[in-house]
Each structure stands twice: as structure tokens, then as C-alpha cells.
Write an enzyme that holds these catalytic residues in place. Structure first.
Site, short mmCIF file in Angstrom:
data_model
loop_
_atom_site.label_atom_id
_atom_site.label_comp_id
_atom_site.label_asym_id
_atom_site.label_seq_id
_atom_site.Cartn_x
_atom_site.Cartn_y
_atom_site.Cartn_z
N GLU A 69 44.36 44.69 56.75
CA GLU A 69 45.81 44.43 56.72
C GLU A 69 46.56 45.49 55.91
OE1 GLU A 69 47.40 41.07 54.39
OE2 GLU A 69 48.43 40.49 56.22
N ARG A 134 50.60 49.06 44.15
CA ARG A 134 50.19 49.77 45.36
C ARG A 134 51.35 50.28 46.21
NH1 ARG A 134 44.88 48.15 46.55
NH2 ARG A 134 43.84 47.88 44.54
N HIS A 164 48.98 41.82 45.47
CA HIS A 164 50.01 42.12 46.47
C HIS A 164 51.04 40.99 46.53
CE1 HIS A 164 46.70 44.55 48.62
NE2 HIS A 164 47.61 45.42 48.28
N CYS A 251 44.26 39.39 54.47
CA CYS A 251 43.84 40.81 54.35
C CYS A 251 42.82 41.21 55.42
CB CYS A 251 43.19 41.07 53.00
SG CYS A 251 44.15 40.56 51.60
N1 GLY Z 1 39.82 45.13 46.89
C1 GLY Z 1 41.02 45.18 47.60
C2 GLY Z 1 41.99 46.12 47.01
O1 GLY Z 1 41.99 46.25 45.81
O2 GLY Z 1 42.70 46.78 47.67
#
Ligand code: GLY
Length: 258
Positions: A69, A134, A164, A251
Site C-alpha cells: 500500500e 514518511r 502512518h 498495508c
Molecule cells: N515496516 C513498515 C514500515 O516501516 O514501513
């Protein structure tokens, strides 16, 4: 655009290297063989919802690559290939593009933008983008630029806790949102019905609605019972090994309605 209706999903088998991925969960190392069994059950549940599962081979060089995802945002007939926000995951975007380009028009988030698909919540015509470790404002602006052409409106929200945005919230369709209490407090959700997850059950705020059924992590009975009010059938899935790697149920798939 109506959320939660899908004809195809893309999933990627977890690799034996799964435990080498990024995690802050503190729940110990995953058992990659058990993860594979849990992944098979996930795909089977999707098939039972009348969805074709396009199952990709494991990519052991990318331990987090089962979390497909994060590598693309699919909305309005297009796939925007992301630029994942953690350096170890950058190459996953390149890996997913060939399969998506078979079905959808492709756009790409380009440097210096960073964006993980797990930070993008679709609520019918509204796209909320979580600014997180992120996903940055540049990545969010690029995504918005693509989707606004297709009639979506976009807004940015801060991610208060969890990896997220969608670690703390899911859209169940028909104007109903499931969220943990912190995430519910920061989102612009007026006009929507908000169900908050039971205290201590925050992990299950991440789930997906597929063709009228909710795929939901097992082990969260109080929230599951609250969700009975939606009238939607609930399919419970053991996510223990993915949770150890900070992965939620959403995900594990890229969902399309084409
Ligand atoms: N383990 C998933 C991430 O940190 O992106």
C-alpha cells in the site's frame, strides 16, 4: 467517487527476510512462515469478497515489500507511484510500477517529495494526507496536484501518533469512519459518523471495507462488537506477524475498482 468497492487487488507475498524490515513495535521478531500463512488467509478473504487477487512474488531484497500500500495511491483511474519516505523502501516503488501500469494511468511522486500510501485516506471525494515521518508537504502537494484533476479535494493533516495516518483511522464507507481517539481528534470529520475504537484496541483502527464486508484484525472483540452496528459482515484475520513489523491490515494490498 464511492469508496470500498473493488474488483482487483495487488498483494505481494512476505519474504523470509520480513524481520529485517523497519519496526518500532517492540513486539519481537516475526515468524516469516506464519506470516506467509496469514498472508494466504488475507488473500483468501479478499477472494471471498469477489475480488481478483494479483499476487506478486516475494521480494527478499526489500524486507518491507509485502506492505504494498505504501508504494502507490490508486484513485480516480490513476495510480500515483509514491516515493516512500524511508530510504530502505525507495526501490519498492520501481518494483510495483510494471504491474500497476497494466491497469492504470501512471503518475509519479518525484524528488524531493516523499510520500507513503499509508498516509493517504480516501473518504469518497475527499483525500486526507497525513504529514508524518514518511510523508512531507512536498509529496502531499504533488499528490494533490494529480488527484484534484480528477475531481478529488485534498487536505493535509498532522499524524499525531503511529507510523502512518491510516495506522489510526479507516473509512468504512457510507459516511462512517473508524478511528482511535487521538486521530479522531485531529481530523476534519464533520458530516461523518465517527466510531472510536475501544481503549487499548488502537491497532484495529486500521482495517478495510471491501464490497460490503469489513476485513478486520482478530483479537479486538470490543471494537468488533461496536462495529456490528454498521450491519456489515466482519471477517477477522490474524495479523500478528505483520503487526510486529508495524504493518496494518490495509498495508497488505493495493485496491482497484477497474
Ligand atoms: N515496516 C513498515 C514500515 O516501516 O514501513
Amino acid at each position: 467517487m464511492k469508496s470500498g468497492i473493488f474488483t482487483k487487488v495487488i498483494a505481494r507475498r512476505p519474504p523470509l527476510s520480513l524481520g529485517g524490515g523497519i519496526t518500532a513495535a517492540g513486539l519481537g521478531s516475526p515468524d516469516p512462515r506464519l506470516a506467509l500463512i496469514q498472508h494466504e488467509a488475507y488473500c483468501e478473504a479478499l477472494r471471498s469478497c469477489d475480488v481478483e487477487v494479483i499476487l506478486l512474488d516475494a521480494a527478499p531484497e526489500f524486507p518491507d515489500s509485502t506492505f504494498v500500500e505504501d508504494t502507490a495511491v490508486i484513485a480516480g483511474g490513476r495510480a500515483v507511484i509514491t516515493r516512500p519516505g524511508h530510504p530502505s523502501r525507495l526501490g519498492e516503488a520501481e518494483l510495483i510500477e510494471p504491474v500497476l501500469s497494466r491497469y492504470l494511468e501512471i503518475d509519479r511522486i518525484t524528488p524531493p517529495g516523499r510520500l507513503d500510501g499509508g498516509d493517504v485516506l480516501e473518504i469518497d471525494d475527499l483525500i486526507l494526507i497525513g504529514l508524518s515521518e514518511r510523508t512531507d508537504a512536498e509529496g502531499a502537494a504533488q499528490l494533490c496536484g494529480f488527484l484534484e484533476h480528477d475531481g478529488f479535494s485534498c487536505g493535509n493533516v498532522p499524524v499525531a501518533g503511529g507510523l502512518h495516518l491510516k495506522s489510526g483511522v479507516s473509512y468504512l464507507g457510507n459516511g462512517v469512519v473508524l478511528a482511535d481517539i487521538t486521530t479522531a481528534g485531529i481530523l476534519p470529520l464533520s458530516g461523518l459518523e465517527v466510531i472510536t475504537v475501544a481503549d487499548g484496541e488502537e491497532y484495529c483502527a486500521n482495517c478495510i471495507t471491501v464490497n460490503g464486508r469489513i476485513l478486520f484484525p482478530s483479537g479486538f472483540p470490543r471494537t468488533r462488537d461496536i462495529l456490528a452496528c454498521t450491519g456489515l459482515e466482519i471477517i477477522e484475520l490474524d495479523m500478528s506477524e505483520f503487526r510486529k513489523m508495524d504493518g496494518g491490515l490495509s498495508c497488505l494490498s493495493l485496491r482497484m475498482n477497474i
